[in-house]
Scaffold this active site. Structure first.
Site, PDB file in Angstrom:
ATOM      1  N   HIS A 125      29.517   5.843  -2.777  1.00 38.81           N
ATOM      2  CA  HIS A 125      30.781   5.199  -3.145  1.00 38.81           C
ATOM      3  C   HIS A 125      30.493   4.310  -4.357  1.00 38.81           C
ATOM      4  CE1 HIS A 125      34.101   2.284  -2.690  1.00 38.81           C
ATOM      5  NE2 HIS A 125      34.697   3.157  -1.903  1.00 38.81           N
ATOM      6  N   ASP A 202      24.276   1.278   3.089  1.00 36.29           N
ATOM      7  CA  ASP A 202      25.726   1.132   3.052  1.00 36.29           C
ATOM      8  C   ASP A 202      26.260   1.697   4.370  1.00 36.29           C
ATOM      9  OD1 ASP A 202      28.427   1.354   2.751  1.00 36.29           O
ATOM     10  OD2 ASP A 202      28.376   2.290   0.774  1.00 36.29           O
ATOM     11  N   GLN A 205      30.888   3.453   6.250  1.00 36.86           N
ATOM     12  CA  GLN A 205      31.521   4.603   6.896  1.00 36.86           C
ATOM     13  C   GLN A 205      30.877   4.927   8.255  1.00 36.86           C
ATOM     14  OE1 GLN A 205      34.405   6.180   5.799  1.00 36.86           O
ATOM     15  NE2 GLN A 205      34.256   7.251   7.737  1.00 36.86           N
ATOM     16  N   LYS A 228      37.632  -1.003   7.999  1.00 34.93           N
ATOM     17  CA  LYS A 228      37.486   0.419   8.341  1.00 34.93           C
ATOM     18  C   LYS A 228      37.184   0.593   9.830  1.00 34.93           C
ATOM     19  CE  LYS A 228      35.131   3.065   5.464  1.00 34.93           C
ATOM     20  NZ  LYS A 228      35.278   4.069   4.385  1.00 34.93           N
ATOM     21  N   CYS A 366      36.800   6.979  -4.783  1.00 31.23           N
ATOM     22  CA  CYS A 366      35.805   6.038  -5.349  1.00 31.23           C
ATOM     23  C   CYS A 366      34.420   6.681  -5.427  1.00 31.23           C
ATOM     24  CB  CYS A 366      35.732   4.741  -4.545  1.00 31.23           C
ATOM     25  SG  CYS A 366      37.289   3.885  -4.454  1.00 31.23           S
TER      26      CYS A 366
HETATM   27  N1  7TS Z   1      30.930   2.315   0.950  1.00 34.87           N
HETATM   28  C1  7TS Z   1      31.547   3.328   1.590  1.00 34.87           C
HETATM   29  C2  7TS Z   1      30.749   4.467   2.141  1.00 34.87           C
HETATM   30  C3  7TS Z   1      32.931   3.272   1.763  1.00 34.87           C
HETATM   31  O1  7TS Z   1      33.534   4.270   2.423  1.00 34.87           O
HETATM   32  C4  7TS Z   1      33.659   2.175   1.233  1.00 34.87           C
HETATM   33  C5  7TS Z   1      35.146   2.116   1.307  1.00 34.87           C
HETATM   34  C6  7TS Z   1      32.952   1.149   0.593  1.00 34.87           C
HETATM   35  C7  7TS Z   1      31.588   1.262   0.464  1.00 34.87           C
HETATM   36  C8  7TS Z   1      33.636  -0.060   0.059  1.00 34.87           C
HETATM   37  O2  7TS Z   1      34.240  -0.772   1.080  1.00 34.87           O
HETATM   38  P1  7TS Z   1      35.268  -1.935   0.792  1.00 34.87           P
HETATM   39  O3  7TS Z   1      35.820  -2.287   2.121  1.00 34.87           O
HETATM   40  O4  7TS Z   1      34.517  -3.054   0.171  1.00 34.87           O
HETATM   41  O5  7TS Z   1      36.312  -1.369  -0.131  1.00 34.87           O
HETATM   42  N2  7TS Z   1      35.750   3.375   1.352  1.00 34.87           N
HETATM   43  C9  7TS Z   1      37.042   3.640   1.054  1.00 34.87           C
HETATM   44  C10 7TS Z   1      37.533   4.948   1.058  1.00 34.87           C
HETATM   45  O6  7TS Z   1      36.858   5.941   1.313  1.00 34.87           O
HETATM   46  N3  7TS Z   1      38.826   4.918   0.717  1.00 34.87           N
HETATM   47  O7  7TS Z   1      39.176   3.637   0.482  1.00 34.87           O
HETATM   48  C11 7TS Z   1      38.063   2.817   0.710  1.00 34.87           C
END
Ligand code: 7TS
Length: 409
Positions: A125, A202, A205, A228, A366
Site C-alpha cells: 500500500h 504492515d 489488512q 478496518k 492506493c
Molecule cells: N496498509 C494496508 C495494507 C492497508 O490496507 C491500508 C488501508 C493502509 C496500510 C493504510 O491504512 P490507513 O488506515 O492509515 O489509511 N487500506 C485501504 C484500502 O485498501 N482502501 O482504503 C484504505
C-alpha cells in the site's frame, strides 16, 4: 444459490448501518477493506464516553480526568492483549499510515545511512511505500522491492536473495489489500533476523481478520488501523519492541510527551507516551477497545475461519463467470477479492453495482506500483467482514451478470 452456512454466523443485525436500503435495495456492503462498519457496542462506547466521561487524560486530578485516563489505558491494555504484546509496546496513532510514518521518521531516521538499502515488496500500500521513498531520498539510500509471482504470492527466493544483501530495514505487508495474499510472516521475519535486518510489519489488512501474535512473529515494529477492524476512524496502533521505543527519538514534540521542560531543553516521557504528543483520540481509543471486545467475543479464530469461507465462496463463484478476471492467489488468502469485468472500467462496474445497493471499491486501492506489475490501471475489489453473508456474494455475482448484459460482454 448461497451455500448452507452455519447460522451461528449472523452478525449483520449488530451493525445498525447495514439495516437500510440504498437506492431502494437492501445495502450489501462489500468495501470493508476501505473501512469496516461499526457494531452497536462500538458506537455506544463513544457516545457513552462523551456523555459521561469526557475529559483530557494524564493531566487533571479530577474524577473525570482520572476516569478518562483509565478508560484510555484500558483500551491500550486490550489492544496489547489482542496482538500478544505488552501495553508499553503499544503507541496509539491515527492509523497504519501515521504508524509507518512514525517508524520511518524515528527508527528509520536513526538507523538508515547513506548507501543503505530499504527493502519492501511489490504489493505494498502507498502507506508502506511513500514514507520509505522519502526516507531513502533524505538518506541517499536505495529502495528495493521483493518481486511477486504471477499468482500474486510473494517470491520467497527473491526475498531471500535480497535479504542476503542485508538491507537496513525490511518492511512488508502481512496481507495484501489488493491480492488478499497472506505472506508467511514468521518465515520472512526469521529470514530477515538471521541476517540482522530490522523488520516492520504492515498489519492493516491482517489485524481485522487474523489472530495476531506479535511476540511470536518477532518483527521489530508493526502498525495497524482500528477503522478496518470495526473501530472508529482516526485511531490505530504502532507496536514496537520496548528497547527500540526507548532508544528512538520522539516523532512529534509538544504536550503530553515530555517529562520536564525548561526554556531551552526538554526531556521525554516514558514509553509509550513519549510518542503520543498532544491530546490523543481518547474516544477513538475507547472505541477501539470496544471493537476488540466485540471481535474477541466471537473469537479471532472464528473470524478468520468465516472470512476464509466467504472469500473462497466468492472466488468459487467468480471463477464460474468467464468474463471476470481474478487477481491474486486462489488459496490461502484473506479479506479481499480483486477482479476486473471484461474490459469495463472498474468505476463503471462499481456504478452498476451501486444501483443494486452493492458497495465495492474500484480504482488502484492506493497500490499504483502493484497495478503496474499486474498490468492494469485499476481493479474492482469486494472485501468482507464478519457481517457479510454468502447471500451478499450471490448478489455480487448477479450484479456482475447485469454488468455483462449492460456492456454486452
Ligand atoms: N496498509 C494496508 C495494507 C492497508 O490496507 C491500508 C488501508 C493502509 C496500510 C493504510 O491504512 P490507513 O488506515 O492509515 O489509511 N487500506 C485501504 C484500502 O485498501 N482502501 O482504503 C484504505
Amino acid at each position: 444459490m448461497a451455500k448452507n452456512v452455519n447460522n451461528n454466523y449472523n452478525y449483520k443485525s449488530d451493525f445498525p448501518i447495514l439495516n437500510q436500503k440504498i437506492r431502494g435495495k437492501p445495502l450489501v456492503y462489500l468495501d470493508s477493506a476501505s473501512t469496516s462498519q461499526k457494531p452497536a457496542n462500538v458506537i455506544a462506547s463513544e457516545k457513552e464516553f462523551y456523555e459521561h466521561y469526557n475529559a483530557n487524560i494524564h493531566r487533571g486530578v479530577h474524577y473525570l480526568s482520572e476516569k478518562a485516563t483509565q478508560m484510555y489505558e484500558d483500551a491500550r491494555e486490550k489492544t496489547a492483549k489482542f496482538v500478544e504484546a505488552k501495553s508499553e509496546e503499544i503507541v496509539f496513532v491515527r492509523g497504519a499510515t501515521e504508524g509507518i510514518n512514525l517508524i520511518a521518521a524515528t527508527f528509520g531516521e536513526q538507523n538508515v545511512k547513506s548507501g543503505d538499502t530499504i527493502l519492501i515488496t511489490e504489493m505494498e500500500h502507498h502507506s508502506n511505500l511513500v514514507p520509505w521513498q522519502q526516507l531513502a531520498a533524505r538518506k541517499k539510500a536505495k529502495l528495493e522491492f521483493v518481486e511477486i509471482n504471477t499468482d500474486g504470492t510473494l517470491n520467497l527466493n527473491d526475498a531471500a536473495a535480497k535479504l542476503e544483501k542485508q538491507p537496513a530495514i525490511f518492511s512488508f505487508t502481512h496481507v495484501s489489500n489488493v491480492l488478499g495474499t497472506i505472506n508467511p510472516v514468521e518465515k520472512l521475519t526469521k529470514m530477515a533476523k538471521k541476517r540482522g535486518v530490522s523488520v516492520v510489519l504492515d498489519a492493516a489488512q491482517s489485524a481485522p481478520h487474523l489472530p495476531l501474535n506479535f511476540a511470536t512473529i518477532g518483527a521489530d515494529f508493526a502498525a495497524f488501523s482500528g477503522h478496518k477492524m470495526l473501530s472508529p476512524t482516526g485511531i490505530g496502533a504502532v507496536y514496537g519492541k520496548r528497547e527500540h521505543l526507548e532508544n528512538m527519538p520522539p516523532y512529534q514534540t509538544g504536550g503530553h510527551m515530555i517529562k520536564t521542560v525548561t526554556k531551552q531543553t526538554a526531556t521525554w516521557n516514558d514509553v509509550p507516551w513519549k510518542f503520543e504528543a498532544g491530546t490523543s483520540n481518547i474516544a477513538g481509543a475507547v472505541g477501539l477497545g470496544a471493537a476488540i471486545e466485540y471481535l474477541e467475543k466471537i473469537g479471532m479464530k472464528k473470524v478468520e475461519r468465516y472470512n476464509a469461507e466467504l472469500v473462497s465462496y466468492c472466488l468459487e463463484e467468480l471463477q464460474k463467470l468467464p468474463f471476470v478476471t481474478i487477481y491474486g492467489p486462489l488459496e490461502n488468502r484473506c479479506g479481499v477479492v480483486s477482479f476486473n469485468v471484461g474490459d469495463m472500467h472498474s468505476h463503471d462496474v462499481s456504478s452498476i453495482l451501486d444501483e443494486e445497493g452493492i458497495a465495492i471499491r474500484s480504482g488502484h486501492h492506493c497500490c499504483q506500483p502493484l497495478m503496474e506489475t499486474l498490468g492494469v490501471t485499476a481493479t474492482c475489489r469486494a472485501s468482507f467482514h464478519i457481517y457479510n453473508t454468502m447471500e451478499d456474494v450471490d448478489k455480487l455475482v448477479n450484479g456482475l451478470k447485469k454488468c455483462k448484459k449492460v456492456f454486452k460482454l
